[in-house]
Write an enzyme that holds these catalytic residues in place. Structure first.
Site, PDB file in Angstrom:
ATOM      1  N   ARG A 122      56.234 -18.202  28.235  1.00 49.51           N
ATOM      2  CA  ARG A 122      55.271 -18.971  29.043  1.00 49.51           C
ATOM      3  C   ARG A 122      55.934 -20.123  29.790  1.00 49.51           C
ATOM      4  O   ARG A 122      55.318 -21.175  29.990  1.00 49.51           O
ATOM      5  CB  ARG A 122      54.141 -19.538  28.159  1.00 49.51           C
ATOM      6  CG  ARG A 122      53.187 -18.509  27.622  1.00 49.51           C
ATOM      7  CD  ARG A 122      52.098 -18.210  28.640  1.00 49.51           C
ATOM      8  NE  ARG A 122      51.252 -17.137  28.164  1.00 49.51           N
ATOM      9  CZ  ARG A 122      50.074 -17.324  27.571  1.00 49.51           C
ATOM     10  NH1 ARG A 122      49.605 -18.531  27.420  1.00 49.51           N
ATOM     11  NH2 ARG A 122      49.378 -16.302  27.168  1.00 49.51           N
ATOM     12  N   ARG A 136      51.009 -24.153  32.728  1.00 51.13           N
ATOM     13  CA  ARG A 136      50.252 -25.395  32.942  1.00 51.13           C
ATOM     14  C   ARG A 136      50.965 -26.684  32.570  1.00 51.13           C
ATOM     15  O   ARG A 136      50.538 -27.755  32.984  1.00 51.13           O
ATOM     16  CB  ARG A 136      48.921 -25.303  32.187  1.00 51.13           C
ATOM     17  CG  ARG A 136      47.949 -24.386  32.889  1.00 51.13           C
ATOM     18  CD  ARG A 136      46.729 -24.142  32.046  1.00 51.13           C
ATOM     19  NE  ARG A 136      47.097 -23.426  30.834  1.00 51.13           N
ATOM     20  CZ  ARG A 136      46.232 -22.849  30.019  1.00 51.13           C
ATOM     21  NH1 ARG A 136      44.953 -22.933  30.256  1.00 51.13           N
ATOM     22  NH2 ARG A 136      46.645 -22.216  28.958  1.00 51.13           N
ATOM     23  N   ARG A 159      48.125 -23.816  41.107  1.00 51.39           N
ATOM     24  CA  ARG A 159      46.986 -23.306  40.351  1.00 51.39           C
ATOM     25  C   ARG A 159      45.692 -24.016  40.762  1.00 51.39           C
ATOM     26  O   ARG A 159      44.612 -23.409  40.741  1.00 51.39           O
ATOM     27  CB  ARG A 159      47.291 -23.500  38.867  1.00 51.39           C
ATOM     28  CG  ARG A 159      46.223 -23.118  37.906  1.00 51.39           C
ATOM     29  CD  ARG A 159      46.019 -21.635  37.802  1.00 51.39           C
ATOM     30  NE  ARG A 159      45.069 -21.398  36.738  1.00 51.39           N
ATOM     31  CZ  ARG A 159      43.759 -21.524  36.887  1.00 51.39           C
ATOM     32  NH1 ARG A 159      43.252 -21.818  38.068  1.00 51.39           N
ATOM     33  NH2 ARG A 159      42.959 -21.322  35.876  1.00 51.39           N
ATOM     34  N   ASP A 189      50.213 -11.240  33.694  1.00 47.77           N
ATOM     35  CA  ASP A 189      49.548 -11.337  32.403  1.00 47.77           C
ATOM     36  C   ASP A 189      49.524  -9.961  31.765  1.00 47.77           C
ATOM     37  O   ASP A 189      49.487  -8.948  32.472  1.00 47.77           O
ATOM     38  CB  ASP A 189      48.119 -11.868  32.557  1.00 47.77           C
ATOM     39  CG  ASP A 189      47.585 -12.327  31.212  1.00 47.77           C
ATOM     40  OD1 ASP A 189      47.903 -13.459  30.807  1.00 47.77           O
ATOM     41  OD2 ASP A 189      46.905 -11.542  30.538  1.00 47.77           O
ATOM     42  N   TYR A 207      42.401  -6.669  22.669  1.00 48.69           N
ATOM     43  CA  TYR A 207      41.665  -7.371  23.733  1.00 48.69           C
ATOM     44  C   TYR A 207      40.534  -6.508  24.286  1.00 48.69           C
ATOM     45  O   TYR A 207      39.438  -6.996  24.567  1.00 48.69           O
ATOM     46  CB  TYR A 207      42.608  -7.809  24.862  1.00 48.69           C
ATOM     47  CG  TYR A 207      43.321  -9.096  24.527  1.00 48.69           C
ATOM     48  CD1 TYR A 207      42.648 -10.316  24.594  1.00 48.69           C
ATOM     49  CD2 TYR A 207      44.640  -9.101  24.115  1.00 48.69           C
ATOM     50  CE1 TYR A 207      43.279 -11.506  24.265  1.00 48.69           C
ATOM     51  CE2 TYR A 207      45.286 -10.292  23.786  1.00 48.69           C
ATOM     52  CZ  TYR A 207      44.596 -11.489  23.867  1.00 48.69           C
ATOM     53  OH  TYR A 207      45.221 -12.658  23.527  1.00 48.69           O
TER      54      TYR A 207
HETATM   55  O1  CP3 Z   1      55.914 -16.291  30.028  1.00 47.71           O
HETATM   56  C1  CP3 Z   1      55.706 -16.480  31.240  1.00 47.71           C
HETATM   57  O2  CP3 Z   1      55.961 -17.550  31.828  1.00 47.71           O
HETATM   58  C2  CP3 Z   1      55.210 -15.314  32.062  1.00 47.71           C
HETATM   59  C3  CP3 Z   1      53.806 -15.242  32.259  1.00 47.71           C
HETATM   60  C4  CP3 Z   1      52.880 -14.825  31.131  1.00 47.71           C
HETATM   61  C5  CP3 Z   1      51.550 -15.271  31.077  1.00 47.71           C
HETATM   62  N1  CP3 Z   1      50.897 -14.611  30.091  1.00 47.71           N
HETATM   63  C6  CP3 Z   1      50.984 -16.273  31.970  1.00 47.71           C
HETATM   64  C7  CP3 Z   1      49.713 -16.911  31.635  1.00 47.71           C
HETATM   65  C8  CP3 Z   1      53.051 -13.924  30.087  1.00 47.71           C
HETATM   66  C9  CP3 Z   1      54.299 -13.198  29.643  1.00 47.71           C
HETATM   67  C10 CP3 Z   1      51.783 -13.777  29.445  1.00 47.71           C
HETATM   68  C11 CP3 Z   1      51.530 -12.856  28.333  1.00 47.71           C
HETATM   69  C12 CP3 Z   1      50.262 -12.933  27.613  1.00 47.71           C
HETATM   70  N2  CP3 Z   1      48.996 -13.076  28.119  1.00 47.71           N
HETATM   71  C13 CP3 Z   1      50.138 -12.734  26.220  1.00 47.71           C
HETATM   72  C14 CP3 Z   1      51.286 -12.418  25.286  1.00 47.71           C
HETATM   73  C15 CP3 Z   1      52.096 -13.619  24.987  1.00 47.71           C
HETATM   74  C16 CP3 Z   1      51.499 -14.543  23.960  1.00 47.71           C
HETATM   75  O3  CP3 Z   1      51.234 -15.685  24.351  1.00 47.71           O
HETATM   76  O4  CP3 Z   1      51.339 -14.128  22.829  1.00 47.71           O
HETATM   77  C17 CP3 Z   1      48.786 -12.836  25.890  1.00 47.71           C
HETATM   78  C18 CP3 Z   1      48.197 -12.737  24.501  1.00 47.71           C
HETATM   79  C19 CP3 Z   1      48.070 -13.038  27.097  1.00 47.71           C
HETATM   80  C20 CP3 Z   1      46.583 -13.142  27.282  1.00 47.71           C
HETATM   81  C21 CP3 Z   1      46.268 -14.482  27.794  1.00 47.71           C
HETATM   82  N3  CP3 Z   1      46.469 -14.878  29.106  1.00 47.71           N
HETATM   83  C22 CP3 Z   1      45.824 -15.610  27.060  1.00 47.71           C
HETATM   84  C23 CP3 Z   1      45.470 -15.618  25.595  1.00 47.71           C
HETATM   85  C24 CP3 Z   1      45.771 -16.684  27.959  1.00 47.71           C
HETATM   86  C25 CP3 Z   1      45.484 -18.130  27.656  1.00 47.71           C
HETATM   87  C26 CP3 Z   1      44.152 -18.573  28.048  1.00 47.71           C
HETATM   88  C27 CP3 Z   1      44.118 -20.086  28.154  1.00 47.71           C
HETATM   89  O5  CP3 Z   1      43.382 -20.550  29.012  1.00 47.71           O
HETATM   90  O6  CP3 Z   1      44.861 -20.763  27.409  1.00 47.71           O
HETATM   91  C28 CP3 Z   1      46.169 -16.208  29.223  1.00 47.71           C
HETATM   92  C29 CP3 Z   1      46.247 -16.989  30.472  1.00 47.71           C
HETATM   93  C30 CP3 Z   1      47.603 -17.260  30.973  1.00 47.71           C
HETATM   94  N4  CP3 Z   1      48.623 -16.345  31.025  1.00 47.71           N
HETATM   95  C31 CP3 Z   1      48.038 -18.476  31.573  1.00 47.71           C
HETATM   96  C32 CP3 Z   1      49.359 -18.253  31.998  1.00 47.71           C
HETATM   97  C33 CP3 Z   1      50.247 -19.196  32.747  1.00 47.71           C
HETATM   98  C34 CP3 Z   1      47.206 -19.721  31.768  1.00 47.71           C
HETATM   99  C35 CP3 Z   1      46.302 -19.469  32.937  1.00 47.71           C
HETATM  100  C36 CP3 Z   1      45.925 -20.688  33.718  1.00 47.71           C
HETATM  101  O7  CP3 Z   1      46.725 -21.155  34.575  1.00 47.71           O
HETATM  102  O8  CP3 Z   1      44.808 -21.164  33.551  1.00 47.71           O
END
Ligand code: CP3
Length: 349
Positions: free
Chosen positions: A24, A28, A37, A73, A150
Site C-alpha cells: 500500500r 492516503r 484522490r 485493487d 469479498y
Molecule cells: O500496495 C499498493 O500501493 C498498490 C495498490 C493496492 C490497493 N489495494 C490500493 C488501495 C493494493 C495492492 C490493494 C490490495 C487490496 N485491496 C487488498 C489486499 C491487500 C491487503 O491490504 O490485505 C485488499 C484486501 C483490498 C480491498 C480493499 N481496497 C480494502 C479493504 C480497502 C480499504 C478501504 C478503506 O477505506 O480503508 C481498499 C481501498 C484501497 N485500496 C485504497 C487504496 C489506496 C484506499 C482507497 C481510498 O483512496 O480511499
C-alpha cells in the site's frame, strides 16, 4: 533486466543491499495522493491509466523504494466477473451480489482481461516506459479465497459467517465459485505479465482466518492452480497471507519464489518453517512507524537481523502502511534498510 536488487532477491541471488518496498505504498498517507484522490473517486483512479500510473510513481519518488506496485485493487477483476462494486469512504468495499445458490454462480463470468479491464494493462505499459531501468514493476491479484470472501460476504467481514456457511453447507456451490474465480485470477495475472509486470504478488489477506485444516481443504488447492497456471517464464511469484504463522508450512508447498509474512511471526522463526529454498518478504509491524523517527532504526535492525536467517530477504511491512502514517517515518525506514541491510548476500546451499 535481471539487474534490479528486488528481482535478484526474489531469485535468491546476491544483492548489493537488502531491497525494500511497502505494501500500500501508494495511498492516503501521502499528501500528493490525497491531492489527486480529492478530485477523483478511488475507482476512477484505478480505471484511468494516466492517474493510476501517476500515483504508482509517487512513492517511488518520495520514498526511494526498490520496486513499484501497480496502483489498482484486488476487487477490480471481481467487478469484471459481474459483481457490482463500490467504495464508500471509511467503510471499505461494498459488493452488490448475493450468492444464494448455483444459479448466482452461473450468472458470473470469467472475464477476458484485455477486453474487460484493459485499463490495467495500459497502466502497466505506461509504467514500464516511465520506469525504464529505474525500478521494476510488481503486478498483483487477490488469491481465490480472499476474492471469494469479498464476493460472498459483500464486503469486509468479522466472522465470515456467510462464507463459512456456503463452504460447509453447499460445498459444491463454493467449489464452483472458487473454480470460476481461479480461472479469472490466472487469466488476469497472465495478462499483467504479458503487459510487462516483472513480478506478481498474490494477496491472500483472509487466509489466516481459516483453521490450518480448512486452509488446506478450501483455499490452498485453488492458489496452487493459480501458481501452476501462470506463464511465468522467470517472473517471480510472491505469496502474501496475513496472519499466516499457522499455515506457513502449507504455503511453502505452493512453490512460489517469495513468501511474504505478516509481523506476528519473527522472520527467523518463519525461515525455519519455510527453509532455504525460498525468499522471505516482510515483516515490520506497520504500527512501528508510529515510533519517533530515531527509534525506527532499531525496529528496522531487528527485522533485518532476523531476516538474515532467510535464504534471501526483501524488506516490507507485515501488512499495508496505515493511512495516518507520517511519510517522513516511512522514509526513515527505507533509509535504515539501505544503511543497515545485508550487503553482498550469498546464496547459502
Ligand atoms: O500496495 C499498493 O500501493 C498498490 C495498490 C493496492 C490497493 N489495494 C490500493 C488501495 C493494493 C495492492 C490493494 C490490495 C487490496 N485491496 C487488498 C489486499 C491487500 C491487503 O491490504 O490485505 C485488499 C484486501 C483490498 C480491498 C480493499 N481496497 C480494502 C479493504 C480497502 C480499504 C478501504 C478503506 O477505506 O480503508 C481498499 C481501498 C484501497 N485500496 C485504497 C487504496 C489506496 C484506499 C482507497 C481510498 O483512496 O480511499
Amino acid at each position: 533486466m535481471g539487474d534490479y536488487r528486488f528481482l535478484k532477491a526474489c531469485r535468491r541471488e546476491p544483492v548489493d543491499v537488502t531491497p525494500i518496498w511497502i505494501m500500500r505504498q501508494a495511498g492516503r498517507y501521502l499528501p500528493e495522493y490525497q491531492k489527486i484522490r480529492g478530485k477523483n473517486s478511488f475507482l476512477t483512479l484505478c480505471k484511468t491509466p494516466e492517474l493510476a500510473a501517476e500515483v504508482t510513481i509517487q512513492p517511488v519518488e518520495r520514498l526511494g523504494v526498490d520496486a513499484a506496485i501497480l496502483f489498482s485493487d484486488i476487487l477490480i477483476p471481481v467487478e469484471a466477473m459481474g459483481v457490482p462494486l463500490d467504495f464508500h469512504d471509511g467503510k471499505g468495499p461494498i459488493l452488490g451480489k448475493e450468492i444464494r445458490g448455483q444459479a448466482d454462480v452461473d450468472a458470473l463470468s470469467v472475464p477476458d482481461p484485455t477486453d474487460k479491464v484493459p485499463f490495467v494493462m495500459e497502466t502497466i505499459r505506461i509504467l514500464r516506459k516511465a520506469f525504464q531501468g529505474k525500478v521494476p514493476l510488481i503486478g498483483f491479484s487477490g488469491a481465490p479465497f480472499t476474492l471469494c470472501s469479498y464476493i460472498v460476504e459483500g464486503g469486509t467481514s468479522r466472522n465470515f459467517i456467510k462464507l463459512k456457511t456456503l463452504m460447509y453447507q453447499a460445498p459444491e456451490v463454493y467449489r464452483s465459485l472458487m473454480t470460476k474465480i481461479t480461472k479469472t485470477v490466472i487469466a488476469y495475472l497472465n495478462a499483467q505479465i504479458e503487459a510487462g509486470a516483472q513480478a506478481v504478488q498474490i494477496f491472500d489477506t483472509w487466509a489466516g482466518i481459516l483453521t490450518p485444516g480448512d486452509y488446506e481443504e478450501y483455499a490452498l488447492p485453488y492458489t496452487r492452480q493459480v501458481v501452476a497456471g501462470l506463464s511465468r517464464g522467470n517472473t517471480p511469484v510472491i505469496h502474501f497471507a496475513n496472519d499466516c504463522a499457522t499455515i506457513l508450512s502449507a504455503i511453502r508447498t505452493l512453490g512460489v519464489d517469495v513468501i511474504a509474512v505478516d509481523w506476528r511471526i519473527p522472520l527467523d522463526v518463519a525461515a525455519i518453517v519455510v527453509g532455504q529454498g525460498v525468499a522471505i518478504q516482510g515483516n515490520m509491524d506497520p504500527t512501528m512507524l508510529f515510533h519517533p523517527p530515531e527509534k525506527i532504526d532499531d525496529c528496522v535492525r531487528d527485522v533485518l537481523r532476523r531476516g538474515e536467517s532467510a535464504a534471501s530477504h526483501i524488506f516490507n511491512l507485515g501488512h499495508g502502511i496505515l493511512p495516518p502514517t507520517n511519510p517522513d517515518h516511512a522514509i526513515a525506514m527505507v533509509e535504515a534498510v539501505h544503511r543497515f541491510g545485508r550487503k553482498g548476500m550469498a546464496v547459502p546451499r
